[in-house]
Motif scaffolding. Sequence first.
Motif, PDB file in Angstrom:
ATOM      1  N   ALA A  82      34.083  31.411  33.106  1.00 44.18           N
ATOM      2  CA  ALA A  82      34.066  32.448  32.075  1.00 44.18           C
ATOM      3  C   ALA A  82      33.590  33.780  32.657  1.00 44.18           C
ATOM      4  CB  ALA A  82      33.162  32.032  30.923  1.00 44.18           C
ATOM      5  N   LEU A  83      32.623  33.728  33.552  1.00 46.99           N
ATOM      6  CA  LEU A  83      32.115  34.938  34.166  1.00 46.99           C
ATOM      7  C   LEU A  83      33.174  35.596  35.051  1.00 46.99           C
ATOM      8  CD1 LEU A  83      29.709  36.800  34.555  1.00 46.99           C
ATOM      9  CD2 LEU A  83      29.009  35.371  36.466  1.00 46.99           C
ATOM     10  N   ARG A  84      33.926  34.805  35.776  1.00 39.66           N
ATOM     11  CA  ARG A  84      34.975  35.356  36.637  1.00 39.66           C
ATOM     12  C   ARG A  84      36.079  36.026  35.822  1.00 39.66           C
ATOM     13  NH1 ARG A  84      34.314  30.312  39.290  1.00 39.66           N
ATOM     14  NH2 ARG A  84      33.051  30.579  41.142  1.00 39.66           N
ATOM     15  N   ALA A 125      34.892  40.477  40.159  1.00 42.64           N
ATOM     16  CA  ALA A 125      35.804  39.385  40.510  1.00 42.64           C
ATOM     17  C   ALA A 125      37.246  39.867  40.486  1.00 42.64           C
ATOM     18  CB  ALA A 125      35.618  38.212  39.548  1.00 42.64           C
ATOM     19  N   TRP A 126      37.590  40.702  39.512  1.00 45.02           N
ATOM     20  CA  TRP A 126      38.955  41.236  39.427  1.00 45.02           C
ATOM     21  C   TRP A 126      39.248  42.127  40.623  1.00 45.02           C
ATOM     22  CZ3 TRP A 126      42.311  41.700  34.824  1.00 45.02           C
ATOM     23  CH2 TRP A 126      41.981  40.746  33.854  1.00 45.02           C
ATOM     24  N   LEU A 127      38.324  43.033  40.918  1.00 44.62           N
ATOM     25  CA  LEU A 127      38.543  43.966  42.024  1.00 44.62           C
ATOM     26  C   LEU A 127      38.510  43.254  43.367  1.00 44.62           C
ATOM     27  CD1 LEU A 127      36.476  47.016  40.767  1.00 44.62           C
ATOM     28  CD2 LEU A 127      38.952  46.732  40.765  1.00 44.62           C
ATOM     29  N   GLY A 128      37.681  42.224  43.492  1.00 43.65           N
ATOM     30  CA  GLY A 128      37.642  41.449  44.723  1.00 43.65           C
ATOM     31  C   GLY A 128      38.968  40.759  44.973  1.00 43.65           C
ATOM     32  N   GLY A 129      39.562  40.201  43.942  1.00 41.99           N
ATOM     33  CA  GLY A 129      40.870  39.568  44.070  1.00 41.99           C
ATOM     34  C   GLY A 129      41.954  40.576  44.391  1.00 41.99           C
ATOM     35  N   LEU A 130      41.869  41.752  43.772  1.00 40.12           N
ATOM     36  CA  LEU A 130      42.837  42.809  44.021  1.00 40.12           C
ATOM     37  C   LEU A 130      42.728  43.301  45.466  1.00 40.12           C
ATOM     38  CD1 LEU A 130      44.978  44.802  42.998  1.00 40.12           C
ATOM     39  CD2 LEU A 130      43.094  46.296  42.293  1.00 40.12           C
TER      40      LEU A 130
END
Length: 56
Positions: A27-29, A35-40
């Motif tokens: 849920a936190l991710r 987390a969104w920017l890290g994946g991007l």
Amino acid sequence: MSTVVEATDVDGEDPFEGERIEVDDDALRQVSPGAWLGGLASRLDDVATSFIYGDR
């Protein structure tokens, strides 16, 4: 952190005692901008590496 806790602990109560607010990792991710920017950033890095070096 224990030094800060000791400095603010005037009642002798344990600040870690009692109920806690816990958030599920999944849920936190989903809501975490980090987390969104890290994946991007990871995907952009993969695209740039593929563009520069070609498919390996």
